[in-house]
Design a protein around this motif. Sequence first.
Motif, PDB file in Angstrom:
ATOM      1  N   VAL A  17       0.945  -1.128  -0.124  1.00 56.70           N
ATOM      2  CA  VAL A  17       0.007   0.239  -0.180  1.00 56.70           C
ATOM      3  C   VAL A  17       0.657   1.321   0.128  1.00 56.70           C
ATOM      4  O   VAL A  17       0.268   2.480   0.130  1.00 56.70           O
ATOM      5  CB  VAL A  17      -0.940  -0.123   1.184  1.00 56.70           C
ATOM      6  CG1 VAL A  17      -2.138  -1.277   0.844  1.00 56.70           C
ATOM      7  CG2 VAL A  17      -0.287   0.053   2.691  1.00 56.70           C
ATOM      8  N   ASP A  19      -4.558   1.587   0.303  1.00 52.80           N
ATOM      9  CA  ASP A  19      -4.332   2.088  -1.159  1.00 52.80           C
ATOM     10  C   ASP A  19      -5.671   3.225  -1.825  1.00 52.80           C
ATOM     11  O   ASP A  19      -6.624   1.857  -1.815  1.00 52.80           O
ATOM     12  CB  ASP A  19      -4.024   1.000  -2.118  1.00 52.80           C
ATOM     13  CG  ASP A  19      -3.730   1.328  -2.996  1.00 52.80           C
ATOM     14  OD1 ASP A  19      -4.445   1.998  -4.242  1.00 52.80           O
ATOM     15  OD2 ASP A  19      -3.226   0.463  -3.926  1.00 52.80           O
ATOM     16  N   SER A  26      -6.087   3.872  -4.997  1.00 48.25           N
ATOM     17  CA  SER A  26      -6.241   3.954  -5.730  1.00 48.25           C
ATOM     18  C   SER A  26      -7.227   2.057  -5.877  1.00 48.25           C
ATOM     19  O   SER A  26      -7.647   1.932  -7.405  1.00 48.25           O
ATOM     20  CB  SER A  26      -5.317   3.432  -6.640  1.00 48.25           C
ATOM     21  OG  SER A  26      -4.399   2.641  -6.479  1.00 48.25           O
ATOM     22  N   ALA A  27      -7.408   1.722  -5.216  1.00 49.77           N
ATOM     23  CA  ALA A  27      -8.194   0.734  -5.551  1.00 49.77           C
ATOM     24  C   ALA A  27      -9.359   0.425  -3.704  1.00 49.77           C
ATOM     25  O   ALA A  27      -9.175   1.377  -2.958  1.00 49.77           O
ATOM     26  CB  ALA A  27      -7.735  -0.332  -5.203  1.00 49.77           C
ATOM     27  N   PRO A  28     -10.367  -0.287  -4.092  1.00 53.44           N
ATOM     28  CA  PRO A  28     -11.863  -0.023  -3.478  1.00 53.44           C
ATOM     29  C   PRO A  28     -10.649  -0.874  -1.758  1.00 53.44           C
ATOM     30  O   PRO A  28     -10.095  -2.175  -2.258  1.00 53.44           O
ATOM     31  CB  PRO A  28     -12.856  -1.303  -4.278  1.00 53.44           C
ATOM     32  CG  PRO A  28     -12.279  -0.911  -5.452  1.00 53.44           C
ATOM     33  CD  PRO A  28     -11.098  -0.844  -6.028  1.00 53.44           C
ATOM     34  N   THR A  55     -10.533  -3.604   0.951  1.00 50.12           N
ATOM     35  CA  THR A  55     -10.545  -4.714   1.422  1.00 50.12           C
ATOM     36  C   THR A  55     -11.506  -5.009   2.131  1.00 50.12           C
ATOM     37  O   THR A  55     -11.328  -4.361   3.338  1.00 50.12           O
ATOM     38  CB  THR A  55     -10.061  -5.494   0.609  1.00 50.12           C
ATOM     39  OG1 THR A  55      -8.687  -5.124   1.866  1.00 50.12           O
ATOM     40  CG2 THR A  55      -8.821  -5.356  -0.453  1.00 50.12           C
ATOM     41  N   ASP A 103      -8.646  -4.542   5.058  1.00 48.76           N
ATOM     42  CA  ASP A 103      -8.952  -2.631   5.226  1.00 48.76           C
ATOM     43  C   ASP A 103      -9.959  -2.569   6.048  1.00 48.76           C
ATOM     44  O   ASP A 103      -9.453  -2.374   7.258  1.00 48.76           O
ATOM     45  CB  ASP A 103      -9.080  -2.654   3.907  1.00 48.76           C
ATOM     46  CG  ASP A 103      -7.794  -2.210   2.699  1.00 48.76           C
ATOM     47  OD1 ASP A 103      -6.499  -2.598   3.493  1.00 48.76           O
ATOM     48  OD2 ASP A 103      -7.870  -2.518   1.981  1.00 48.76           O
ATOM     49  N   LYS A 113      -1.611   6.837  -2.506  1.00 53.59           N
ATOM     50  CA  LYS A 113      -1.201   6.308  -3.998  1.00 53.59           C
ATOM     51  C   LYS A 113      -2.663   7.516  -4.516  1.00 53.59           C
ATOM     52  O   LYS A 113      -3.062   6.767  -5.605  1.00 53.59           O
ATOM     53  CB  LYS A 113      -1.779   5.244  -4.669  1.00 53.59           C
ATOM     54  CG  LYS A 113      -0.732   4.230  -3.526  1.00 53.59           C
ATOM     55  CD  LYS A 113      -0.585   2.442  -4.136  1.00 53.59           C
ATOM     56  CE  LYS A 113       0.459   2.123  -3.843  1.00 53.59           C
ATOM     57  NZ  LYS A 113       0.399   0.544  -4.391  1.00 53.59           N
ATOM     58  N   LEU A 128     -10.328   5.497  -5.713  1.00 51.92           N
ATOM     59  CA  LEU A 128     -11.656   4.276  -5.883  1.00 51.92           C
ATOM     60  C   LEU A 128     -11.384   4.310  -4.263  1.00 51.92           C
ATOM     61  O   LEU A 128     -12.919   4.160  -4.529  1.00 51.92           O
ATOM     62  CB  LEU A 128     -10.757   2.916  -6.473  1.00 51.92           C
ATOM     63  CG  LEU A 128     -10.735   4.138  -8.304  1.00 51.92           C
ATOM     64  CD1 LEU A 128      -9.840   2.613  -9.099  1.00 51.92           C
ATOM     65  CD2 LEU A 128     -11.765   4.289  -9.286  1.00 51.92           C
ATOM     66  N   ALA A 129     -10.857   4.352  -3.140  1.00 54.48           N
ATOM     67  CA  ALA A 129     -11.473   3.883  -2.180  1.00 54.48           C
ATOM     68  C   ALA A 129     -12.701   4.423  -1.569  1.00 54.48           C
ATOM     69  O   ALA A 129     -13.106   5.596  -1.651  1.00 54.48           O
ATOM     70  CB  ALA A 129      -9.896   4.229  -1.468  1.00 54.48           C
TER      71      ALA A 129
END
Length: 452
Positions: free
Chosen positions: A229, A306, A308-310, A312, A315, A333, A339-340
């Motif tokens: 991350v 992160d 830039s990503a959904p 999880t 997370d 990032k 996107l999170a």
Amino acid sequence: MKSALDDTIAAIVTPFGSGGVGVVRLSGNQGIGISEQLIDNFPRHIIPSRVYHSWVLSDRKRLDEVIYYYMKAPNSYTGEDIIEINCHGGRVVLRKVLELVIAAGARQAVRGEFTRRAFLNGKLDLAQAEAVIDLVAARSDKGALAAAAQLSGGISQKVAALRSSLLSLLAEIEAGLDFPEDIGEVGGEQIIDLCRSVVNEIAALLATAAGGRVMREGARVAIVGRPNVGKSSLLNAMIEADRSIVSDQPGTTRDTVEEGFVFDEVHFLFVDTAGLRAPGDVVEEKGIARTKAEIARADLVLAVFDASAPLTAEDGCLLSKYGVDKCLAVFNKIDLGLLATVDKFEGAEATAFVSALTGEGIDNLKKLIANYISRDKIMAVDGGLINMRHEECLLRAREALEGVLDGARGKVPLDLIAIDLRLAVAALGEVSGHQVSDEVIDQIFSGFCVGK
């Protein structure tokens, strides 16, 4: 420490290595006689606080051109006669001058012996002596200011006032016990009012303990999160240096990596940790165990995600699963997009959005960290900040006073109340050194350098 106070001691008091000036200090009543043996044209009647110029001689040959001065007891750092010889700062010259001084009758000082003599001669109390080493070791402006406040007597004066009030109460109680017909007993309400006030003052001092530790050791900030991350990149961005290895390969960091950084006049110690996930091998398992230990130890945790990503499922439960509190959520990032779903994230004091790659948001994150530490720890430096030894003494004093209060409320006989009161007085006396063992004194001064 086995040393005679009537010895004249000497040491190089400037840092080891080459420099413009180096100082050899002598303390003791033979300082003048020793200096006469090695300084050319040493004055027959040296005047205190006057600066003199001459040469140090070795085998009647000029070794170094020096300036020197004499501080007459008790108006010196140690309370003894002191002579300081300012030489050129080369290692060979300083070592040779010290050898000449010792050959002429001085003894090599041991760790902290100059400050120990200052304490024993009443120039400093024990809390002030501890402030000397704190001032030397200060890592930030606020740390230096806190040490200076303690050196000037900030803590000592507060504790001395509390101890004095308890001593007065104890004297009244004991006088009433010895001469009940002439003086009478001290009333329970008087005891309760005074001891409750002292307990409140002790609580205020104890509240500075965490801030004192931060000033001396630095605020510990653990950087945690899943692998890859950007924790290591974030550490490098925070300290503005490539300290931690960065790789696209998850799990690159297997052990903790520590690096200090001063921001907003406070020293921070950032700790990069192994990524939190199910371990793939024994080495990674040990790294994750250390991450958990750092979480428990930290003053603040940066939980990195992160951006830039959904988010999880891992997370989402990171904080609760690993017992993370005192936390700032850091979404890294952002240069790759956001996107999170941040609105689903709970449990953090605040949220920051950064790019460790571009530096965007890093300054704002530093401010959030500094604001949190300043808010969470009492770090007002004007009166000084207590250390671990002071804290232990104050806790014992408070415990004894709680016993006094319980006894006074329960109408326990005054001779029994006086026992707890004496314990409180003794514990407060340990802070300043009025009542302290030789073992404690030895331990404190063993942490000093030889020249101090």
